[in-house]
Design a protein around this motif. Structure first.
Motif, PDB file in Angstrom:
ATOM      1  N   THR A  21       0.827  -1.203   0.000  1.00  0.00           N
ATOM      2  CA  THR A  21       0.000   0.000   0.000  1.00  0.00           C
ATOM      3  C   THR A  21       0.861   1.253   0.000  1.00  0.00           C
ATOM      4  O   THR A  21       0.630   2.187  -0.782  1.00  0.00           O
ATOM      5  N   LEU A  22       1.872   1.295   0.879  1.00  0.00           N
ATOM      6  CA  LEU A  22       2.733   2.471   0.959  1.00  0.00           C
ATOM      7  C   LEU A  22       3.554   2.653  -0.314  1.00  0.00           C
ATOM      8  O   LEU A  22       3.748   3.785  -0.779  1.00  0.00           O
ATOM      9  N   THR A  23       4.012   1.555  -0.896  1.00  0.00           N
ATOM     10  CA  THR A  23       4.776   1.649  -2.138  1.00  0.00           C
ATOM     11  C   THR A  23       3.917   2.178  -3.277  1.00  0.00           C
ATOM     12  O   THR A  23       4.317   3.087  -4.022  1.00  0.00           O
ATOM     13  N   TYR A  24       2.737   1.620  -3.404  1.00  0.00           N
ATOM     14  CA  TYR A  24       1.828   2.046  -4.469  1.00  0.00           C
ATOM     15  C   TYR A  24       1.432   3.510  -4.281  1.00  0.00           C
ATOM     16  O   TYR A  24       1.417   4.300  -5.229  1.00  0.00           O
ATOM     17  N   LEU A  25       1.114   3.879  -3.027  1.00  0.00           N
ATOM     18  CA  LEU A  25       0.725   5.257  -2.742  1.00  0.00           C
ATOM     19  C   LEU A  25       1.864   6.222  -3.020  1.00  0.00           C
ATOM     20  O   LEU A  25       1.651   7.321  -3.548  1.00  0.00           O
ATOM     21  N   SER A  26       3.071   5.819  -2.707  1.00  0.00           N
ATOM     22  CA  SER A  26       4.224   6.681  -2.953  1.00  0.00           C
ATOM     23  C   SER A  26       4.452   6.885  -4.446  1.00  0.00           C
ATOM     24  O   SER A  26       4.712   8.009  -4.903  1.00  0.00           O
ATOM     25  N   LEU A  27       4.364   5.817  -5.227  1.00  0.00           N
ATOM     26  CA  LEU A  27       4.616   5.918  -6.663  1.00  0.00           C
ATOM     27  C   LEU A  27       3.540   6.741  -7.370  1.00  0.00           C
ATOM     28  O   LEU A  27       3.844   7.489  -8.312  1.00  0.00           O
ATOM     29  N   LEU A  30       2.542  10.333  -3.694  1.00  0.00           N
ATOM     30  CA  LEU A  30       3.495  11.104  -2.899  1.00  0.00           C
ATOM     31  C   LEU A  30       4.688  11.597  -3.708  1.00  0.00           C
ATOM     32  O   LEU A  30       5.085  12.763  -3.595  1.00  0.00           O
ATOM     33  N   ILE A  31       5.277  10.736  -4.519  1.00  0.00           N
ATOM     34  CA  ILE A  31       6.457  11.143  -5.282  1.00  0.00           C
ATOM     35  C   ILE A  31       6.115  12.219  -6.320  1.00  0.00           C
ATOM     36  O   ILE A  31       6.841  13.229  -6.418  1.00  0.00           O
ATOM     37  N   SER A  34       5.577  15.414  -4.402  1.00  0.00           N
ATOM     38  CA  SER A  34       6.846  15.909  -3.867  1.00  0.00           C
ATOM     39  C   SER A  34       7.685  16.559  -4.957  1.00  0.00           C
ATOM     40  O   SER A  34       8.394  17.546  -4.705  1.00  0.00           O
TER      41      SER A  34
END
Length: 279
Positions: A21-27, A30-31, A34
């Protein structure tokens, strides 16, 4: 060993699920977000301030956020009425109307913009009757509002509709039997139940409207200081290869949108807490 511990899990364990979940959300979220702030941070403070406070940019802020809030408010009222009619009444063509509510979801935004422009232009089906009355819709701020109302309506209807369907009519009958008038029943029985859904629909409609580009760009007219929306200013900066200026405006827009949505969600949480105490 408990029975729950022996049951096979359909999904992976908590650690793997959370990591995915965190990886998918970051890609996905979030990234990219950012990157907007990182690119804008490369500007000097004076250059950043000059880019985000230029007169045309400030005018676009007022138009984008003002019209998005107004469109969301209009959709909250009329979306509730439409959802009420679809849930509580039977009429000819009900299924067709229910399907048409989702049309802005399926219709490409550029097609919606062209259709609205053709409809409300001075020689359009409606515009030819409105302009002699002094009501100019297309190629002005009012056209922006019409486009944002069009694309935001389904969010309110589809948020309120399931709540209305689950609302027991016995509550209204009980209020009526105790002598409550229709407005009193709506105000004290129905509205408190619908308010969280209305706030959610308002937030979704606002979030959708504030970043809308395709359907607005055709009907707005894009007149400097009058009908230029903020996404258009970002596109203009990109076309001029001013990537830092574009990311600076995008960053300001992102911060303001986040703060407004945070305020709406906070108000919704406060209202839910207050309703719980009242109950």
């Amino acid at each position: 060993m408990s029975r729950a511990a022996t049951l096979p899990r359909v999904l992976p364990g908590f650690g793997l699920s959370l990591g995915f979940t965190l990886t998918y959300l970051s890609l996905i979220v979030l990234i990219p977000l950012s990157a907007v702030f990182i690119r804008a941070s490369g500007m000097s403070l004076d250059a950043f301030w000059e880019a985000v406070t230029a007169p045309r940019v400030l005018a676009s802020y007022r138009l984008s956020f003002g019209m998005a809030l107004l469109a969301a408010a209009i959709n909250t009222v009329f979306g509730l009425l439409l959802a009420w009619a679809l849930v509580r009444y039977r009429f000819a063509g009900k299924k067709l109307v229910d399907a048409l509510v989702d049309l802005p979801f399926a219709l490409p935004t550029a097609v919606a913009g062209i259709a609205l422009t053709a409809l409300y232009a001075g020689n359009g089906w409606l515009g030819q009757y409105l302009e002699p009355l002094g009501i100019k819709v297309a190629f002005g701020p009012l056209g922006v509002l019409v486009a944002l109302v069009f694309i935001g309506l389904p969010f309110v209807v589809r948020t309120v509709q399931p709540v209305l369907e689950d609302l027991e009519t016995e509550l209204e009958e009980a209020a009526s039997s105790l002598g409550a008038h229709r407005w009193q029943t709506f105000r004290h029985v129905i509205l408190p139940v619908l308010q969280p859904a209305l706030m959610t629909g308002f937030a979704l409609a606002f979030a959708r409207a504030v970043g809308e580009y395709g359907s607005v760009i055709f009907i707005a007219g894009n007149i400097p200081m009058v009908s230029e929306i903020t996404p258009l200013m970002i596109i203009s900066k990109l076309e001029q290869y001013d990537y830092a200026g574009a990311t600076a405006i995008a960053g300001v827009m992102l911060v303001f949108s986040f703060l407004l949505l945070l305020a709406i969600n906070g108000l919704q949480a406060w209202q839910a807490k207050r309703s719980g105490r009242s109950a």
